[in-house]
Design a protein around this motif. Sequence first.
Motif, PDB file in Angstrom:
ATOM      1  N   ARG A  27      -1.224   3.344  -3.090  1.00 37.77           N
ATOM      2  CA  ARG A  27      -0.187   3.713  -4.057  1.00 37.77           C
ATOM      3  C   ARG A  27      -0.244   2.788  -5.258  1.00 37.77           C
ATOM      4  NH1 ARG A  27       1.501   8.530  -2.045  1.00 37.77           N
ATOM      5  NH2 ARG A  27       1.132   8.376   0.180  1.00 37.77           N
ATOM      6  N   VAL A  28       0.153   3.305  -6.407  1.00 38.08           N
ATOM      7  CA  VAL A  28       0.242   2.454  -7.593  1.00 38.08           C
ATOM      8  C   VAL A  28       1.549   2.765  -8.307  1.00 38.08           C
ATOM      9  CG1 VAL A  28      -1.011   4.055  -9.117  1.00 38.08           C
ATOM     10  CG2 VAL A  28      -0.970   1.600  -9.623  1.00 38.08           C
ATOM     11  N   HIS A  29       2.153   1.733  -8.871  1.00 42.76           N
ATOM     12  CA  HIS A  29       3.421   1.887  -9.585  1.00 42.76           C
ATOM     13  C   HIS A  29       3.417   0.916 -10.759  1.00 42.76           C
ATOM     14  CE1 HIS A  29       7.712   2.744 -10.078  1.00 42.76           C
ATOM     15  NE2 HIS A  29       7.868   1.458 -10.317  1.00 42.76           N
ATOM     16  N   MET A  30       4.017   1.326 -11.869  1.00 43.23           N
ATOM     17  CA  MET A  30       4.133   0.434 -13.016  1.00 43.23           C
ATOM     18  C   MET A  30       5.593   0.316 -13.421  1.00 43.23           C
ATOM     19  SD  MET A  30       2.140   0.330 -16.660  1.00 43.23           S
ATOM     20  CE  MET A  30       0.665  -0.313 -15.868  1.00 43.23           C
ATOM     21  N   THR A  31       6.021  -0.916 -13.695  1.00 39.86           N
ATOM     22  CA  THR A  31       7.402  -1.176 -14.072  1.00 39.86           C
ATOM     23  C   THR A  31       7.607  -0.987 -15.573  1.00 39.86           C
ATOM     24  OG1 THR A  31       6.948  -3.519 -14.407  1.00 39.86           O
ATOM     25  CG2 THR A  31       7.619  -2.835 -12.187  1.00 39.86           C
ATOM     26  N   ALA A  32       8.875  -1.009 -15.981  1.00 46.14           N
ATOM     27  CA  ALA A  32       9.195  -0.841 -17.394  1.00 46.14           C
ATOM     28  C   ALA A  32       8.595  -1.948 -18.249  1.00 46.14           C
ATOM     29  CB  ALA A  32      10.715  -0.804 -17.568  1.00 46.14           C
ATOM     30  N   ASN A  33       8.466  -3.155 -17.688  1.00 49.17           N
ATOM     31  CA  ASN A  33       7.900  -4.269 -18.457  1.00 49.17           C
ATOM     32  C   ASN A  33       6.384  -4.399 -18.281  1.00 49.17           C
ATOM     33  OD1 ASN A  33       7.675  -5.349 -15.916  1.00 49.17           O
ATOM     34  ND2 ASN A  33       9.034  -7.097 -16.251  1.00 49.17           N
ATOM     35  N   GLY A  34       5.757  -3.427 -17.636  1.00 46.01           N
ATOM     36  CA  GLY A  34       4.297  -3.383 -17.598  1.00 46.01           C
ATOM     37  C   GLY A  34       3.635  -4.073 -16.429  1.00 46.01           C
ATOM     38  N   ARG A  35       4.371  -4.474 -15.417  1.00 51.54           N
ATOM     39  CA  ARG A  35       3.758  -5.075 -14.230  1.00 51.54           C
ATOM     40  C   ARG A  35       3.263  -3.959 -13.308  1.00 51.54           C
ATOM     41  NH1 ARG A  35       6.375 -10.107 -13.612  1.00 51.54           N
ATOM     42  NH2 ARG A  35       5.006 -10.596 -11.845  1.00 51.54           N
ATOM     43  N   THR A  36       2.086  -4.158 -12.731  1.00 47.66           N
ATOM     44  CA  THR A  36       1.497  -3.166 -11.831  1.00 47.66           C
ATOM     45  C   THR A  36       1.701  -3.587 -10.385  1.00 47.66           C
ATOM     46  OG1 THR A  36      -0.197  -2.657 -13.486  1.00 47.66           O
ATOM     47  CG2 THR A  36      -0.616  -1.916 -11.235  1.00 47.66           C
ATOM     48  N   VAL A  37       2.097  -2.636  -9.552  1.00 50.98           N
ATOM     49  CA  VAL A  37       2.286  -2.861  -8.121  1.00 50.98           C
ATOM     50  C   VAL A  37       1.423  -1.848  -7.382  1.00 50.98           C
ATOM     51  CG1 VAL A  37       3.942  -3.049  -6.230  1.00 50.98           C
ATOM     52  CG2 VAL A  37       4.670  -3.518  -8.579  1.00 50.98           C
ATOM     53  N   THR A  38       0.705  -2.301  -6.371  1.00 48.56           N
ATOM     54  CA  THR A  38      -0.141  -1.386  -5.611  1.00 48.56           C
ATOM     55  C   THR A  38      -0.140  -1.776  -4.141  1.00 48.56           C
ATOM     56  OG1 THR A  38      -2.358  -0.396  -5.434  1.00 48.56           O
ATOM     57  CG2 THR A  38      -2.255  -2.719  -5.988  1.00 48.56           C
ATOM     58  N   SER A  39      -0.424  -0.818  -3.295  1.00 45.57           N
ATOM     59  CA  SER A  39      -0.572  -1.092  -1.865  1.00 45.57           C
ATOM     60  C   SER A  39      -2.047  -1.150  -1.525  1.00 45.57           C
ATOM     61  CB  SER A  39       0.117  -0.003  -1.038  1.00 45.57           C
ATOM     62  OG  SER A  39      -0.448   1.271  -1.301  1.00 45.57           O
ATOM     63  N   TYR A  40      -2.342  -1.803  -0.413  1.00 44.26           N
ATOM     64  CA  TYR A  40      -3.708  -1.847   0.090  1.00 44.26           C
ATOM     65  C   TYR A  40      -3.651  -1.906   1.610  1.00 44.26           C
ATOM     66  CZ  TYR A  40      -2.852  -6.916   0.501  1.00 44.26           C
ATOM     67  OH  TYR A  40      -2.326  -8.142   0.816  1.00 44.26           O
ATOM     68  N   ARG A  41      -4.767  -1.728   2.241  1.00 43.57           N
ATOM     69  CA  ARG A  41      -4.838  -1.852   3.686  1.00 43.57           C
ATOM     70  C   ARG A  41      -5.627  -3.109   4.025  1.00 43.57           C
ATOM     71  NH1 ARG A  41      -3.974   1.899   7.529  1.00 43.57           N
ATOM     72  NH2 ARG A  41      -2.291   2.354   6.097  1.00 43.57           N
ATOM     73  N   GLY A  42      -4.962  -4.057   4.667  1.00 42.79           N
ATOM     74  CA  GLY A  42      -5.615  -5.274   5.100  1.00 42.79           C
ATOM     75  C   GLY A  42      -5.770  -5.243   6.603  1.00 42.79           C
ATOM     76  N   SER A  43      -6.977  -5.148   7.107  1.00 44.16           N
ATOM     77  CA  SER A  43      -7.216  -4.982   8.532  1.00 44.16           C
ATOM     78  C   SER A  43      -6.485  -3.726   8.991  1.00 44.16           C
ATOM     79  CB  SER A  43      -6.783  -6.227   9.302  1.00 44.16           C
ATOM     80  OG  SER A  43      -7.068  -6.076  10.680  1.00 44.16           O
ATOM     81  N   THR A  44      -5.514  -3.863   9.906  1.00 47.52           N
ATOM     82  CA  THR A  44      -4.816  -2.685  10.423  1.00 47.52           C
ATOM     83  C   THR A  44      -3.434  -2.497   9.834  1.00 47.52           C
ATOM     84  OG1 THR A  44      -3.857  -3.921  12.262  1.00 47.52           O
ATOM     85  CG2 THR A  44      -6.020  -2.909  12.618  1.00 47.52           C
ATOM     86  N   ARG A  45      -2.996  -3.406   8.970  1.00 49.86           N
ATOM     87  CA  ARG A  45      -1.655  -3.321   8.407  1.00 49.86           C
ATOM     88  C   ARG A  45      -1.711  -3.212   6.888  1.00 49.86           C
ATOM     89  NH1 ARG A  45       2.572  -4.784  11.988  1.00 49.86           N
ATOM     90  NH2 ARG A  45       1.834  -4.301  14.078  1.00 49.86           N
ATOM     91  N   PRO A  46      -0.672  -2.615   6.284  1.00 53.45           N
ATOM     92  CA  PRO A  46      -0.672  -2.523   4.827  1.00 53.45           C
ATOM     93  C   PRO A  46      -0.339  -3.854   4.174  1.00 53.45           C
ATOM     94  CG  PRO A  46       1.344  -1.596   5.723  1.00 53.45           C
ATOM     95  CD  PRO A  46       0.462  -1.938   6.897  1.00 53.45           C
ATOM     96  N   GLY A  47      -0.645  -3.942   2.893  1.00 52.11           N
ATOM     97  CA  GLY A  47      -0.280  -5.092   2.077  1.00 52.11           C
ATOM     98  C   GLY A  47       0.185  -4.606   0.724  1.00 52.11           C
ATOM     99  N   VAL A  48       0.828  -5.489  -0.026  1.00 48.05           N
ATOM    100  CA  VAL A  48       1.285  -5.158  -1.362  1.00 48.05           C
ATOM    101  C   VAL A  48       0.748  -6.208  -2.328  1.00 48.05           C
ATOM    102  CG1 VAL A  48       3.477  -6.394  -1.002  1.00 48.05           C
ATOM    103  CG2 VAL A  48       3.310  -4.663  -2.800  1.00 48.05           C
ATOM    104  N   ALA A  49       0.333  -5.758  -3.505  1.00 44.03           N
ATOM    105  CA  ALA A  49      -0.166  -6.666  -4.540  1.00 44.03           C
ATOM    106  C   ALA A  49       0.510  -6.323  -5.860  1.00 44.03           C
ATOM    107  CB  ALA A  49      -1.679  -6.543  -4.680  1.00 44.03           C
ATOM    108  N   TRP A  50       0.788  -7.330  -6.679  1.00 47.23           N
ATOM    109  CA  TRP A  50       1.388  -7.096  -7.972  1.00 47.23           C
ATOM    110  C   TRP A  50       0.803  -8.071  -8.982  1.00 47.23           C
ATOM    111  CZ3 TRP A  50       3.647  -9.124  -3.719  1.00 47.23           C
ATOM    112  CH2 TRP A  50       4.231 -10.389  -3.794  1.00 47.23           C
ATOM    113  N   THR A  51       0.723  -7.650 -10.235  1.00 46.52           N
ATOM    114  CA  THR A  51       0.118  -8.496 -11.264  1.00 46.52           C
ATOM    115  C   THR A  51       1.091  -9.592 -11.689  1.00 46.52           C
ATOM    116  OG1 THR A  51       0.828  -6.866 -12.911  1.00 46.52           O
ATOM    117  CG2 THR A  51      -1.463  -6.782 -12.189  1.00 46.52           C
ATOM    118  N   LYS A  52       0.520 -10.761 -11.948  1.00 44.95           N
ATOM    119  CA  LYS A  52       1.334 -11.867 -12.453  1.00 44.95           C
ATOM    120  C   LYS A  52       1.826 -11.545 -13.868  1.00 44.95           C
ATOM    121  CE  LYS A  52      -0.658 -15.738  -9.871  1.00 44.95           C
ATOM    122  NZ  LYS A  52      -1.322 -17.058  -9.964  1.00 44.95           N
ATOM    123  N   LYS A  53       2.944 -12.113 -14.219  1.00 48.09           N
ATOM    124  CA  LYS A  53       3.507 -11.888 -15.533  1.00 48.09           C
ATOM    125  C   LYS A  53       2.527 -12.300 -16.618  1.00 48.09           C
ATOM    126  CE  LYS A  53       7.640 -12.848 -18.288  1.00 48.09           C
ATOM    127  NZ  LYS A  53       8.957 -13.546 -18.337  1.00 48.09           N
TER     128      LYS A  53
END
Length: 491
Positions: A418-444
């Motif tokens: 999944r990918v999502h972008m906030t009003a201030n331009g930060r990107t959030v995405t999900s990933y699969r790490g091994s058998t569980r999901p993870g979340v990543a977001w861009t630094k300001k």
Amino acid sequence: MRPELRLRVRAAAGAAALAVAVATLSPLAPAHSDDRSLAREAARAQDRTFHRPDADVQIDPQARPSALAGLPKVKGWTAPKAVFSTYNGFQSYDIARNAKGQSVVAWAEVGSGSTVRIRYARLTPANKVLKRVKLTGWITRDTVDSGIVGQVAATIDKDGNATVVWTQRTGEATGVRAASIGAKGRTTTRWVTQQGHPPMSVFAKASATGHVVVWWNGYDPEAWGSPQQYVLWKGRKAFTKVNYTRDPDWMPDEGGTASVSNTGLVSATWVERGSGQGRLRAVTLDKTGKLVEKVPATASNLIMNSSHATTASGNLTVSYMDQEYVDEWRTHWYTLRRTNGTWSAPKEVTQLQPYGYTWSIAGNDTGKAATIGLGYGPGNPPESIAVTAGVQAKPGARWTVTEAGPRVYNGFSFFTPRVHMTANGRTVTSYRGSTRPGVAWTKKGTNGTWVRSGVGTQGDLAFASDARSRVNMLSLASYKGFTLTVYQNDL
């Protein structure tokens, strides 16, 4: 194209892929007083399913619900809050949030035998869960066509008016039903459609001004799919179908994406194939009924996996991929924009070698956009995979391409990030790490420097944010059976 590269199942097989069986477990105490019957039903249930409506996600078969000391925490996010618990699991779930921070969560809980029940709950800006409301009783999941019952979508406008959409059997067909829920709770339920190409998933999006578009990829035995779009313009009592022209020489390859602007302009995009070639279709429908159909991009190769992001005014950024074999497989990611009705030429984001997939795109009202996909390592089949992201700070700028998630063994790669972008331009995405999901977001202040955190839950992650860039993350925890869980990150 090599068959093993295409992460897709035909519609006829899709229904079977969506249900994930989990071993029968001893029931725990129900989470809510109005769900006392669930404990009895859980004892008889033989399958427990949970997945997002549009994702063929294979959950780790070794996962087991357990009575944990509490809901799992996620580093960098607020303490988890439970939305709803059930022992049999969830057919699907979704979340939406408006500019003020008001949220709505919708879900289909699984009952005994082959039944589901549709509910929703509102959340305050601080994620306090308000009253949980039933929209249906127990409805059958058994269908006689190729549709899938119990797929949900949720959306909400700036005034707090919510729409929850779900798939439901009607007679001998699978239809789509919608509940329009006023800010004070007044609810009107209507059919979007009771017939046509059966839905295997359903999606919805609202403009801030209250127009709602619903779309899905309908089953078609002669094609990879049949894009279906319906709009409910604010103030009208019935949904209007987008009646585009089907070209017999071109076969739809997917359901694509739809959106609606603040003025009520509906836009739908998807890709088609014909004679070894590919093209991008684009259709618009305004409130007067004016329909415009275009082909803004073509390719000598097959193109796949299109998605678009939109601004409030209806400007689009569309992503897609094509794959070619010269001396090796090469995957090209492309984007193109529609600005004030005018389409740009496609622009290559990156070339992934030996191959990869693009899955989705997100953007905000400034025109900033982020597209994500899966980048594979060498080998046949490839031994590693990573979620790759391309971020464009503004229209015409250079794309910054980085790996948002860790590179992991390919054994758990069958999922849709999944990918999502906030009003201030930060990107959030999900990933699969091994058998569980993870979340990543861009630094300001960056477009490709990522902060990562593992998520100790099951199922896909869903994101929604408000005008202050407060992001909700909805996930599924193995707690009190299964618990829909919400987190927040103020980006």
